[in-house]
Design a protein around this motif. Structure first.
Motif, PDB file in Angstrom:
ATOM      1  N   TYR A   1      10.492  -6.433   1.180  1.00 52.76           N
ATOM      2  CA  TYR A   1       9.490  -6.405   0.116  1.00 52.76           C
ATOM      3  C   TYR A   1       9.988  -7.231  -1.056  1.00 52.76           C
ATOM      4  CZ  TYR A   1      12.525  -2.940  -2.104  1.00 52.76           C
ATOM      5  OH  TYR A   1      13.587  -2.319  -2.683  1.00 52.76           O
ATOM      6  N   ALA A   2       9.033  -7.661  -1.871  1.00 56.66           N
ATOM      7  CA  ALA A   2       9.344  -8.444  -3.063  1.00 56.66           C
ATOM      8  C   ALA A   2       8.302  -8.136  -4.117  1.00 56.66           C
ATOM      9  CB  ALA A   2       9.350  -9.935  -2.739  1.00 56.66           C
ATOM     10  N   TYR A   3       8.740  -8.091  -5.352  1.00 57.41           N
ATOM     11  CA  TYR A   3       7.793  -7.852  -6.439  1.00 57.41           C
ATOM     12  C   TYR A   3       8.324  -8.466  -7.717  1.00 57.41           C
ATOM     13  CZ  TYR A   3      10.871  -4.004  -7.907  1.00 57.41           C
ATOM     14  OH  TYR A   3      11.953  -3.258  -8.318  1.00 57.41           O
ATOM     15  N   CYS A   4       7.442  -8.548  -8.696  1.00 54.03           N
ATOM     16  CA  CYS A   4       7.828  -8.986 -10.029  1.00 54.03           C
ATOM     17  C   CYS A   4       7.550  -7.874 -11.013  1.00 54.03           C
ATOM     18  CB  CYS A   4       7.052 -10.231 -10.449  1.00 54.03           C
ATOM     19  SG  CYS A   4       7.700 -11.732  -9.716  1.00 54.03           S
ATOM     20  N   SER A   5       8.396  -7.792 -12.001  1.00 58.72           N
ATOM     21  CA  SER A   5       8.196  -6.847 -13.103  1.00 58.72           C
ATOM     22  C   SER A   5       8.304  -7.629 -14.409  1.00 58.72           C
ATOM     23  CB  SER A   5       9.232  -5.720 -13.043  1.00 58.72           C
ATOM     24  OG  SER A   5      10.535  -6.239 -12.978  1.00 58.72           O
ATOM     25  N   PRO A   6       7.721  -7.094 -15.460  1.00 62.05           N
ATOM     26  CA  PRO A   6       7.806  -7.819 -16.738  1.00 62.05           C
ATOM     27  C   PRO A   6       9.260  -8.073 -17.136  1.00 62.05           C
ATOM     28  CG  PRO A   6       6.208  -6.039 -16.878  1.00 62.05           C
ATOM     29  CD  PRO A   6       6.938  -5.860 -15.573  1.00 62.05           C
ATOM     30  N   TRP A   7       9.525  -9.270 -17.632  1.00 64.66           N
ATOM     31  CA  TRP A   7      10.878  -9.617 -18.056  1.00 64.66           C
ATOM     32  C   TRP A   7      11.295  -8.787 -19.266  1.00 64.66           C
ATOM     33  CZ3 TRP A   7      15.396 -11.137 -16.924  1.00 64.66           C
ATOM     34  CH2 TRP A   7      16.265 -11.676 -17.859  1.00 64.66           C
ATOM     35  N   LYS A   8      10.430  -8.691 -20.233  1.00 61.73           N
ATOM     36  CA  LYS A   8      10.671  -7.900 -21.444  1.00 61.73           C
ATOM     37  C   LYS A   8       9.335  -7.292 -21.871  1.00 61.73           C
ATOM     38  CE  LYS A   8      14.976  -9.358 -22.427  1.00 61.73           C
ATOM     39  NZ  LYS A   8      16.122  -8.541 -22.646  1.00 61.73           N
ATOM     40  N   PRO A   9       9.357  -6.207 -22.623  1.00 62.40           N
ATOM     41  CA  PRO A   9       8.090  -5.557 -22.987  1.00 62.40           C
ATOM     42  C   PRO A   9       7.309  -6.244 -24.107  1.00 62.40           C
ATOM     43  CG  PRO A   9       9.949  -4.302 -23.844  1.00 62.40           C
ATOM     44  CD  PRO A   9      10.525  -5.399 -22.987  1.00 62.40           C
TER      45      PRO A   9
ATOM     46  N   ASP B   1      13.525   8.384  -5.512  1.00 63.18           N
ATOM     47  CA  ASP B   1      12.747   9.111  -4.511  1.00 63.18           C
ATOM     48  C   ASP B   1      11.354   8.504  -4.397  1.00 63.18           C
ATOM     49  OD1 ASP B   1      11.344  10.057  -6.741  1.00 63.18           O
ATOM     50  OD2 ASP B   1      12.160  12.076  -6.611  1.00 63.18           O
ATOM     51  N   LEU B   2      10.559   9.059  -3.507  1.00 61.03           N
ATOM     52  CA  LEU B   2       9.227   8.526  -3.252  1.00 61.03           C
ATOM     53  C   LEU B   2       8.339   8.596  -4.495  1.00 61.03           C
ATOM     54  CD1 LEU B   2       7.409   7.227  -1.188  1.00 61.03           C
ATOM     55  CD2 LEU B   2       6.778   9.515  -0.386  1.00 61.03           C
ATOM     56  N   ALA B   3       8.456   9.648  -5.273  1.00 65.99           N
ATOM     57  CA  ALA B   3       7.659   9.756  -6.504  1.00 65.99           C
ATOM     58  C   ALA B   3       8.002   8.626  -7.468  1.00 65.99           C
ATOM     59  CB  ALA B   3       7.889  11.116  -7.166  1.00 65.99           C
TER      60      ALA B   3
ATOM     61  N   ILE C   1       9.983   1.265   2.026  1.00 68.22           N
ATOM     62  CA  ILE C   1      10.593   0.562   0.893  1.00 68.22           C
ATOM     63  C   ILE C   1      11.712   1.406   0.303  1.00 68.22           C
ATOM     64  CG2 ILE C   1      10.126  -0.138  -1.501  1.00 68.22           C
ATOM     65  CD1 ILE C   1       7.379  -1.185  -0.414  1.00 68.22           C
ATOM     66  N   ALA C   2      11.448   2.687   0.126  1.00 66.76           N
ATOM     67  CA  ALA C   2      12.471   3.590  -0.424  1.00 66.76           C
ATOM     68  C   ALA C   2      13.701   3.626   0.476  1.00 66.76           C
ATOM     69  CB  ALA C   2      11.882   4.990  -0.610  1.00 66.76           C
ATOM     70  N   GLU C   3      13.478   3.638   1.774  1.00 67.80           N
ATOM     71  CA  GLU C   3      14.597   3.675   2.723  1.00 67.80           C
ATOM     72  C   GLU C   3      15.413   2.380   2.672  1.00 67.80           C
ATOM     73  OE1 GLU C   3      15.290   3.824   7.545  1.00 67.80           O
ATOM     74  OE2 GLU C   3      13.427   4.635   6.735  1.00 67.80           O
ATOM     75  N   ILE C   4      14.729   1.251   2.650  1.00 69.60           N
ATOM     76  CA  ILE C   4      15.430  -0.037   2.569  1.00 69.60           C
ATOM     77  C   ILE C   4      16.286  -0.085   1.310  1.00 69.60           C
ATOM     78  CG2 ILE C   4      15.106  -2.523   2.186  1.00 69.60           C
ATOM     79  CD1 ILE C   4      12.584  -2.263   4.039  1.00 69.60           C
ATOM     80  N   TYR C   5      15.675   0.242   0.181  1.00 67.63           N
ATOM     81  CA  TYR C   5      16.381   0.146  -1.089  1.00 67.63           C
ATOM     82  C   TYR C   5      17.536   1.145  -1.172  1.00 67.63           C
ATOM     83  CZ  TYR C   5      17.033  -0.438  -6.127  1.00 67.63           C
ATOM     84  OH  TYR C   5      17.551  -0.684  -7.376  1.00 67.63           O
ATOM     85  N   ALA C   6      17.360   2.325  -0.629  1.00 70.44           N
ATOM     86  CA  ALA C   6      18.417   3.341  -0.655  1.00 70.44           C
ATOM     87  C   ALA C   6      19.692   2.822   0.004  1.00 70.44           C
ATOM     88  CB  ALA C   6      17.946   4.624   0.017  1.00 70.44           C
ATOM     89  N   GLY C   7      19.542   2.039   1.058  1.00 71.92           N
ATOM     90  CA  GLY C   7      20.717   1.459   1.703  1.00 71.92           C
ATOM     91  C   GLY C   7      21.489   0.539   0.776  1.00 71.92           C
TER      92      GLY C   7
ATOM     93  N   VAL D   1       0.872  -1.179   0.000  1.00 72.82           N
ATOM     94  CA  VAL D   1       0.000   0.000   0.000  1.00 72.82           C
ATOM     95  C   VAL D   1       0.905   1.223   0.000  1.00 72.82           C
ATOM     96  CG1 VAL D   1      -1.953  -1.154   1.140  1.00 72.82           C
ATOM     97  CG2 VAL D   1      -0.214   0.012   2.522  1.00 72.82           C
ATOM     98  N   SER D   2       0.348   2.355  -0.372  1.00 67.19           N
ATOM     99  CA  SER D   2       1.174   3.558  -0.516  1.00 67.19           C
ATOM    100  C   SER D   2       1.895   3.932   0.776  1.00 67.19           C
ATOM    101  CB  SER D   2       0.337   4.729  -1.033  1.00 67.19           C
ATOM    102  OG  SER D   2      -0.707   5.018  -0.136  1.00 67.19           O
ATOM    103  N   ALA D   3       1.318   3.620   1.917  1.00 63.84           N
ATOM    104  CA  ALA D   3       1.969   3.939   3.194  1.00 63.84           C
ATOM    105  C   ALA D   3       3.264   3.150   3.400  1.00 63.84           C
ATOM    106  CB  ALA D   3       1.002   3.675   4.353  1.00 63.84           C
ATOM    107  N   ASP D   4       3.443   2.050   2.654  1.00 63.10           N
ATOM    108  CA  ASP D   4       4.670   1.251   2.758  1.00 63.10           C
ATOM    109  C   ASP D   4       5.836   1.849   1.976  1.00 63.10           C
ATOM    110  OD1 ASP D   4       3.332  -0.808   4.224  1.00 63.10           O
ATOM    111  OD2 ASP D   4       2.617  -1.678   2.331  1.00 63.10           O
ATOM    112  N   LEU D   5       5.533   2.701   1.013  1.00 62.63           N
ATOM    113  CA  LEU D   5       6.569   3.149   0.085  1.00 62.63           C
ATOM    114  C   LEU D   5       7.716   3.932   0.729  1.00 62.63           C
ATOM    115  CD1 LEU D   5       4.423   3.919  -3.071  1.00 62.63           C
ATOM    116  CD2 LEU D   5       5.791   1.890  -2.555  1.00 62.63           C
ATOM    117  N   PRO D   6       7.487   4.790   1.730  1.00 64.32           N
ATOM    118  CA  PRO D   6       8.655   5.436   2.354  1.00 64.32           C
ATOM    119  C   PRO D   6       9.627   4.422   2.978  1.00 64.32           C
ATOM    120  CG  PRO D   6       6.671   6.666   2.865  1.00 64.32           C
ATOM    121  CD  PRO D   6       6.222   5.386   2.209  1.00 64.32           C
TER     122      PRO D   6
END
Length: 164
Positions: free
Chosen positions: A63-71, A33-35, A12-18, A5-10
Motif C-alpha cells: 500500500y501507499a498513501y500521502c499525508s499532509p506534510w505540515k498542518p 490497531d485496526l481502529a 495493511i495493519a498486518e503488513i505494517y506491524a511487521g 477500502v475498509s476490507a483492506d485495513l486488516p
C-alpha cells in the motif's frame, strides 16, 4: 491498483506491524490497531489525498498513501508519501507500480511536491533506490533523530516536484 477500502485495513495493519516490530523502516514502536488504521485512512481520504492498495494473487501485496506534510495551510500542495510491501511481495515490481500510481494520483489532486522521509536509509536501501529511480532528489539527512532497537537512527529526506 485500487483505492483503499475498509476490507483492506486488516492486511495493511498486518503488513505494517511487521515493519514496526522487526525493522527500523518506521520509527513507530507499537503497531497501530485496526481502529487506528481506520482513523488514519479516514484522515488521508478526507484530506483528498490518495491511499492506494496493490494486490497480487488476490491478496494485499502493499500500500501507499500521502499525508499532509505540515498542518499549516501554506503547505497544502506538499505531501509526505509512505509505501510498504508485504514481505512476500518484495522484488516483484510492486513498489514501483505503487509509487508510480501514487505520484499520478498526487498530480490529479493538485499536489506540487512530494517528500519521502526514509528512516535508517543505510539498513533500508531499497526505499531510497526506489524513490531515486522515480526522480526524487536527495534533500538532506537528519542525523540521530530517532531511537529504536537500541540505536540512534537517521532519516533521509528526498523530494520530487510534480509541477511543470
Amino acid at each position: 491498483m485500487k483505492s483503499v477500502v475498509s476490507a483492506d485495513l486488516p492486511s495493511i495493519a498486518e503488513i505494517y506491524a511487521g515493519y514496526v516490530r522487526g525493522s527500523t523502516a518506521t520509527f513507530e514502536l507499537d503497531p497501530p490497531d485496526l481502529a487506528e488504521w481506520t482513523r488514519r485512512c479516514t484522515a488521508v481520504t478526507d484530506a483528498g489525498l490518495p491511499f492506494l492498495v496493490a494486490e497480487l494473487d488476490g491478496r494485499v501485496a502493499g500500500y501507499a498513501y500521502c499525508s499532509p506534510w505540515k498542518p499549516r495551510p501554506a503547505y497544502r500542495h506538499t505531501a509526505e508519501n509512505s509505501i510498504y510491501l508485504a514481505p512476500w511481495a518484495t522484488g516483484r515490481g510492486v513498489g514501483g507500480v505503487l509509487l508510480d500510481a501514487l505520484l499520478d494520483s498526487c498530480r490529479e489532486v493538485g499536489l506540487r511536491e512530494v517528500i519521502a522521509v526514509i528512516a535508517d536509509p543505510e539498513r533500508n536501501p531499497a526505499s531510497p533506490a526506489l524513490h531515486r529511480r522515480r526522480g526524487f532528489a536527495d534533500i538532506g539527512v537528519l542525523r540521530n533523530v530517532g531511537y529504536k532497537h537500541d540505536r540512534w537512527l537517521d532519516t533521509l529526506l528526498l523530494q520530487k516536484s510534480l509541477a511543470g
